[in-house]
Scaffold this motif. Sequence first.
Motif, PDB file in Angstrom:
ATOM      1  N   LYS A   1       0.857  -1.187   0.034  1.00 58.92           N
ATOM      2  CA  LYS A   1      -0.124   0.079   0.012  1.00 58.92           C
ATOM      3  C   LYS A   1       1.085   1.263  -0.088  1.00 58.92           C
ATOM      4  O   LYS A   1       1.826   1.463   0.879  1.00 58.92           O
ATOM      5  CB  LYS A   1      -0.731   0.070   1.195  1.00 58.92           C
ATOM      6  N   ASN A   2       0.663   2.036  -1.064  1.00 63.00           N
ATOM      7  CA  ASN A   2       1.413   3.305  -1.110  1.00 63.00           C
ATOM      8  C   ASN A   2       2.742   3.166  -1.698  1.00 63.00           C
ATOM      9  O   ASN A   2       3.405   4.129  -1.817  1.00 63.00           O
ATOM     10  CB  ASN A   2       1.451   4.315   0.305  1.00 63.00           C
TER      11      ASN A   2
ATOM     12  N   GLY B   1      -3.359  -1.460  -3.572  1.00 64.97           N
ATOM     13  CA  GLY B   1      -3.358   0.046  -2.846  1.00 64.97           C
ATOM     14  C   GLY B   1      -1.943   0.653  -3.255  1.00 64.97           C
ATOM     15  O   GLY B   1      -1.552   1.771  -2.618  1.00 64.97           O
TER      16      GLY B   1
ATOM     17  N   HIS C   1       1.033   2.753  -5.278  1.00 67.80           N
ATOM     18  CA  HIS C   1       1.190   4.032  -6.199  1.00 67.80           C
ATOM     19  C   HIS C   1       1.756   3.406  -7.408  1.00 67.80           C
ATOM     20  O   HIS C   1       3.094   3.124  -7.507  1.00 67.80           O
ATOM     21  CB  HIS C   1       2.102   5.028  -5.437  1.00 67.80           C
TER      22      HIS C   1
ATOM     23  N   LYS D   1      -6.878   3.696 -10.868  1.00 66.26           N
ATOM     24  CA  LYS D   1      -7.473   4.479  -9.679  1.00 66.26           C
ATOM     25  C   LYS D   1      -8.854   3.827  -9.411  1.00 66.26           C
ATOM     26  O   LYS D   1      -9.058   3.693  -8.036  1.00 66.26           O
ATOM     27  CB  LYS D   1      -7.883   6.017 -10.028  1.00 66.26           C
TER      28      LYS D   1
ATOM     29  N   SER E   1      -3.372   3.953  -4.636  1.00 69.86           N
ATOM     30  CA  SER E   1      -3.166   4.948  -3.775  1.00 69.86           C
ATOM     31  C   SER E   1      -2.986   6.172  -4.763  1.00 69.86           C
ATOM     32  O   SER E   1      -3.620   7.318  -4.321  1.00 69.86           O
ATOM     33  CB  SER E   1      -2.313   4.767  -2.793  1.00 69.86           C
ATOM     34  N   ASN E   2      -2.361   5.970  -5.710  1.00 69.88           N
ATOM     35  CA  ASN E   2      -1.911   7.223  -6.816  1.00 69.88           C
ATOM     36  C   ASN E   2      -1.479   6.521  -8.123  1.00 69.88           C
ATOM     37  O   ASN E   2      -1.084   5.290  -8.164  1.00 69.88           O
ATOM     38  CB  ASN E   2      -0.795   8.018  -6.319  1.00 69.88           C
TER      39      ASN E   2
END
Length: 254
Positions: free
Chosen positions: A9-10, A34, A36, A57, A62-63
């Motif tokens: 995540k991230n 999740g 990026h 997305k 997350s990005n």
Amino acid sequence: MIATYNDLKNKKVLVTGASRGIGLEISKGLAKQGAHVIFNYREGKEDVAAALTEELKTLGASNVTGLKFDVTNEDEMKDAVGEFVKEFGPIEGLVNNAGISKDTLLLRLKGSDIDSILSTNLKGAMMLTSICSRYFLKAENVSIVNVSSIVGLMGNVSQAAYAASKAGLLGFTKSVAKELGSRNIRANAICPGFIATDMTDALEDKAKEAYLSSIPLGDFGKSEDIANLTCFLLSQASSYITGEVIKIDGGLYI
């Protein structure tokens, strides 16, 4: 069942060749974790990049960041990666997936074919990894995954240049693992076998039967299989695995 890796995540992960096939599934898999997700696209493919950004997305990334560069253009890669790092910080995961193949018999093989295949499949991965490596030193738990091919291990008729490029990627992976291991940077390679794609769907029944007869599990693999393994290798669930070449081929090459 899809495993969840909370540490993804991230996590900022760059995937090349993400617009279709295996690369797309890897990007989608990372989005669901999740992460990026960072991907590259070439000049004139802005619409494709925009659509992919929205899709990732929607899946939970997350990005999402698209970087405009061709893996055969060193200057473009340096500029794009450098600008990303300035804005978001160092990239923490890299998936060298971009690749091409021009199947032809050895006696008809042209120098231009060799150049284009090696430039995309091998040199591009080597240069992008080199460019990212200076930033990897400022990151934690970095993992590199190189998407090779079962053909890089066993060879194949009419694929001499492709096989050579994918075999070279294996040697590169092991060298990177040894060189950067002391910095807690890992590198592994995946060798997919026959994976179900539009190309395999278009095969005649006799051709499919011939291929399937050589696979002990009796079926083609799925792009999701490669994505699942890639997520595992990018995560800390595989923290003590580096320099490995992992086949995912249904037993084709035992």
